[in-house]
Design a protein around this motif. Structure first.
Motif, PDB file in Angstrom:
ATOM      1  N   GLN A 102       0.965  -1.106  -0.023  1.00 22.71           N
ATOM      2  CA  GLN A 102      -0.022  -0.019   0.083  1.00 22.71           C
ATOM      3  C   GLN A 102       0.798   1.085  -0.008  1.00 22.71           C
ATOM      4  O   GLN A 102       2.288   1.125   0.225  1.00 22.71           O
ATOM      5  CB  GLN A 102      -0.953   0.198   0.914  1.00 22.71           C
ATOM      6  N   TYR A 103       0.314   2.198  -0.428  1.00 21.68           N
ATOM      7  CA  TYR A 103       1.238   3.597  -0.605  1.00 21.68           C
ATOM      8  C   TYR A 103       1.560   3.997   0.663  1.00 21.68           C
ATOM      9  O   TYR A 103       2.585   4.796   0.864  1.00 21.68           O
ATOM     10  CB  TYR A 103       0.534   4.577  -1.303  1.00 21.68           C
ATOM     11  N   ASN A 104       0.859   3.916   1.964  1.00 16.63           N
ATOM     12  CA  ASN A 104       1.504   4.130   3.135  1.00 16.63           C
ATOM     13  C   ASN A 104       2.212   2.926   4.129  1.00 16.63           C
ATOM     14  O   ASN A 104       2.226   3.216   5.352  1.00 16.63           O
ATOM     15  CB  ASN A 104       0.271   4.756   3.951  1.00 16.63           C
ATOM     16  N   GLN A 105       2.497   1.862   3.447  1.00 14.15           N
ATOM     17  CA  GLN A 105       3.223   0.846   4.132  1.00 14.15           C
ATOM     18  C   GLN A 105       4.668   1.118   3.877  1.00 14.15           C
ATOM     19  O   GLN A 105       5.098   1.536   2.736  1.00 14.15           O
ATOM     20  CB  GLN A 105       2.550  -0.366   3.718  1.00 14.15           C
ATOM     21  N   PRO A 106       5.554   0.096   4.587  1.00 13.36           N
ATOM     22  CA  PRO A 106       6.976   0.438   4.432  1.00 13.36           C
ATOM     23  C   PRO A 106       7.168  -0.223   3.066  1.00 13.36           C
ATOM     24  O   PRO A 106       6.725  -1.260   2.287  1.00 13.36           O
ATOM     25  CB  PRO A 106       7.415  -0.637   5.392  1.00 13.36           C
TER      26      PRO A 106
END
Lengths: 113, 113
Positions: free
Chosen positions: A97-101
């Motif tokens: 996801q765009y907000n995951q590491p």
């Protein structure tokens, strides 16, 4: 554990030649990135890619650079006409996801002669 | 200009020591802060911190974020020679739906036997 794989590990090219750096992101990841690290300097963002298009690119990512996802597994960075200053380690990364590491590959060391 | 500053740049300790690595940032559109460990090649993910004051722990490593003072620390207790690496701090910034990592210069940690 799934990992990002990059080939080749080392590429030596004459100035002015085209190079293609290849990456296989983690299989269920949707977001892909390229970074570079010039020897002794910081890791720098080049480009992010999602849904078959560029999401964001840095000032470094000029017209000589392009990215492509030619099939369901590969993600490539092309440098059209290499310059001496393109010599660096190039890292591919991916995230689910765009907000995951972001998870990084081992890099391709590009040496321009 | 977005800025991530790590200190110290290098650190030499003996096995069993405790170390604290620092990361301060000045960025627009902050989303989260990440720590990576870089040995020979790929940066490997350690922690992602989004909220202030919540400590993240993994074995002998722990990290915390202070969004008011704009910094994070990474602690390593009872250091081992295998902890020798460059520790990278990176900040997720967002521009619309895209995210990119802005990295610090890293802290080179050397643990002597």
């Amino acid at each position: 554990e799934p990992e990002v794989t990059q080939t080749p590990s080392h590429q030596v090219t004459q100035m002015g030649q085209e190079v293609i750096l290849r990456c296989v992101p983690i299989s269920n990841h949707l977001y892909f990135y390229w970074y570079r690290q010039i020897l002794g300097q910081k890791v720098e963002f080049l480009v992010s890619f999602y849904n078959n298009e560029i999401s964001e690119k840095s000032e470094i990512f000029d017209d000589q650079f392009s990215v492509e996802r030619p099939d369901g597994s590969n993600f490539t960075l092309k440098i059209r006409s290499t310059k001496l200053e393109d010599s660096a380690m190039y890292f591919c990364a991916s995230s689910d996801q765009y907000n995951q590491p972001q998870h990084f590959g081992d890099g391709t060391r590009l040496s321009i002669l | 200009e977005d800025k991530v500053v790590q200190s110290p740049l290098s650190l030499v300790v003996h096995e069993g020591d405790t170390v604290t690595l620092n990361c301060s940032y000045e960025v627009t559109n902050f989303r989260s802060l990440l720590w990576y460990k870089q040995e020979k090649k790929a940066p490997t993910f350690l922690f992602m911190l989004t909220s202030s004051g919540i400590e993240k722990k993994s074995g002998r490593l722990s990290s915390i974020l202070d969004k008011k003072e704009l910094f994070s620390i990474l602690n390593i207790t009872a250091t081992q020679t295998g902890d020798s690496a460059v520790y990278l701090c990176a900040v997720y910034i967002s521009s619309g739906s895209a995210r990119q990592l802005t990295f610090g210069s890293g802290t080179q940690l050397t643990v002597l036997p």
